[in-house]
Design a protein around this motif. Structure first.
Motif, PDB file in Angstrom:
ATOM      1  N   ASP A 147       0.815  -1.220   0.000  1.00 16.06           N
ATOM      2  CA  ASP A 147       0.000   0.000   0.000  1.00 16.06           C
ATOM      3  C   ASP A 147       0.850   1.272   0.000  1.00 16.06           C
ATOM      4  O   ASP A 147       0.336   2.368  -0.205  1.00 16.06           O
TER       5      ASP A 147
ATOM      6  N   GLY B 135      -6.355  -2.892   1.269  1.00 16.68           N
ATOM      7  CA  GLY B 135      -7.060  -3.410   0.108  1.00 16.68           C
ATOM      8  C   GLY B 135      -7.833  -4.663   0.455  1.00 16.68           C
ATOM      9  O   GLY B 135      -7.815  -5.139   1.587  1.00 16.68           O
TER      10      GLY B 135
ATOM     11  N   VAL C 262      -7.760   0.543  -0.970  1.00 18.02           N
ATOM     12  CA  VAL C 262      -6.705   0.403  -1.969  1.00 18.02           C
ATOM     13  C   VAL C 262      -7.142  -0.605  -3.035  1.00 18.02           C
ATOM     14  O   VAL C 262      -7.638  -1.684  -2.711  1.00 18.02           O
ATOM     15  N   ALA C 263      -6.950  -0.244  -4.283  1.00 16.09           N
ATOM     16  CA  ALA C 263      -7.301  -1.127  -5.402  1.00 16.09           C
ATOM     17  C   ALA C 263      -6.392  -2.339  -5.406  1.00 16.09           C
ATOM     18  O   ALA C 263      -5.168  -2.211  -5.440  1.00 16.09           O
ATOM     19  N   SER C 264      -7.006  -3.506  -5.336  1.00 14.20           N
ATOM     20  CA  SER C 264      -6.265  -4.761  -5.433  1.00 14.20           C
ATOM     21  C   SER C 264      -7.271  -5.881  -5.620  1.00 14.20           C
ATOM     22  O   SER C 264      -8.470  -5.693  -5.477  1.00 14.20           O
TER      23      SER C 264
ATOM     24  N   ASN D  49     -10.727  -4.977  -7.846  1.00 14.30           N
ATOM     25  CA  ASN D  49      -9.993  -3.740  -8.104  1.00 14.30           C
ATOM     26  C   ASN D  49     -10.338  -2.602  -7.141  1.00 14.30           C
ATOM     27  O   ASN D  49     -10.412  -1.445  -7.538  1.00 14.30           O
ATOM     28  N   GLY D  50     -10.589  -2.934  -5.890  1.00 17.46           N
ATOM     29  CA  GLY D  50     -10.809  -1.906  -4.882  1.00 17.46           C
ATOM     30  C   GLY D  50     -12.247  -1.699  -4.467  1.00 17.46           C
ATOM     31  O   GLY D  50     -12.514  -1.054  -3.456  1.00 17.46           O
TER      32      GLY D  50
ATOM     33  N   VAL E 269     -11.334   5.039  -3.803  1.00 16.44           N
ATOM     34  CA  VAL E 269     -10.301   4.025  -3.996  1.00 16.44           C
ATOM     35  C   VAL E 269      -8.997   4.714  -4.408  1.00 16.44           C
ATOM     36  O   VAL E 269      -8.983   5.565  -5.302  1.00 16.44           O
ATOM     37  N   ASN E 270      -7.934   4.371  -3.711  1.00 17.25           N
ATOM     38  CA  ASN E 270      -6.596   4.963  -3.900  1.00 17.25           C
ATOM     39  C   ASN E 270      -6.578   6.467  -3.625  1.00 17.25           C
ATOM     40  O   ASN E 270      -5.715   7.181  -4.117  1.00 17.25           O
TER      41      ASN E 270
END
Length: 163
Positions: free
Chosen positions: A13, A65, A87-89, A93-94, A115-116
């Motif tokens: 992150d 994430g 966090v996008a993961s 994708n978040g 996100v992010n």
């Protein structure tokens, strides 16, 4: 003494959360940053939450994430304002992280950015701190003027290019 504590659910992150540290450096706001998992190091996370107030921490930003339980876990163990950064993961994708961070039960709020949204988390922390610290409020006002002027510059550049 740090005013803000930034906790990362994972070292992965950090690339996203560097943006918070940049804002705090620009605003002369002291901070600490560390990796602390709600799932892998729950006792450590609880200790951070429970001891943050006595350490002078005024705001906690927690980034994670996937299941993204860190911000909510921290908020459950302190009354200091917590800002969550999903966090996008992973496969979603978040989106999963966003929902895990924002959907808190009544009485245990987590202010959640997109996100992010590390940079917005830092600016939100600055706005909260500006209630107590007028010098931060002044820097925020100056930053808004700079942002305004940059938009005008870009607008003028586009107009010149087209006309």
């Amino acid at each position: 003494m740090a005013k803000v504590l930034i906790l990362l659910g994972s070292d992965s992150d950090f690339e996203i959360m560097k943006k918070t540290t940049k804002v705090f450096k620009e605003m002369d706001i002291t901070f600490e940053i560390d990796v602390c998992s709600a799932h892998r190091t729950p006792d450590r996370a609880r200790k951070y939450a429970e001891e943050s107030e006595t350490q002078g921490i005024e705001i906690i930003i927690a980034a994670a994430g996937m299941a993204a339980h860190l911000a909510g876990f921290i908020a459950a163990h302190t009354v200091i304002p917590v800002i969550g950064v999903p966090v996008a993961s992973g496969a979603l994708n978040g989106v999963d992280a966003l929902l895990s961070t924002v959907q808190m039960p009544p009485g245990i709020p987590v202010a959640t950015v997109g996100v992010n949204g590390a940079e917005n988390a830092a600016y939100l922390a600055c706005e909260i701190l500006s209630i107590k610290y007028p010098e931060i409020r002044d820097k925020l006002k100056q930053k808004r003027i700079e942002m305004h002027n940059k938009v005008l510059e870009k607008s003028n550049k586009i107009k010149k290019e087209v006309l």
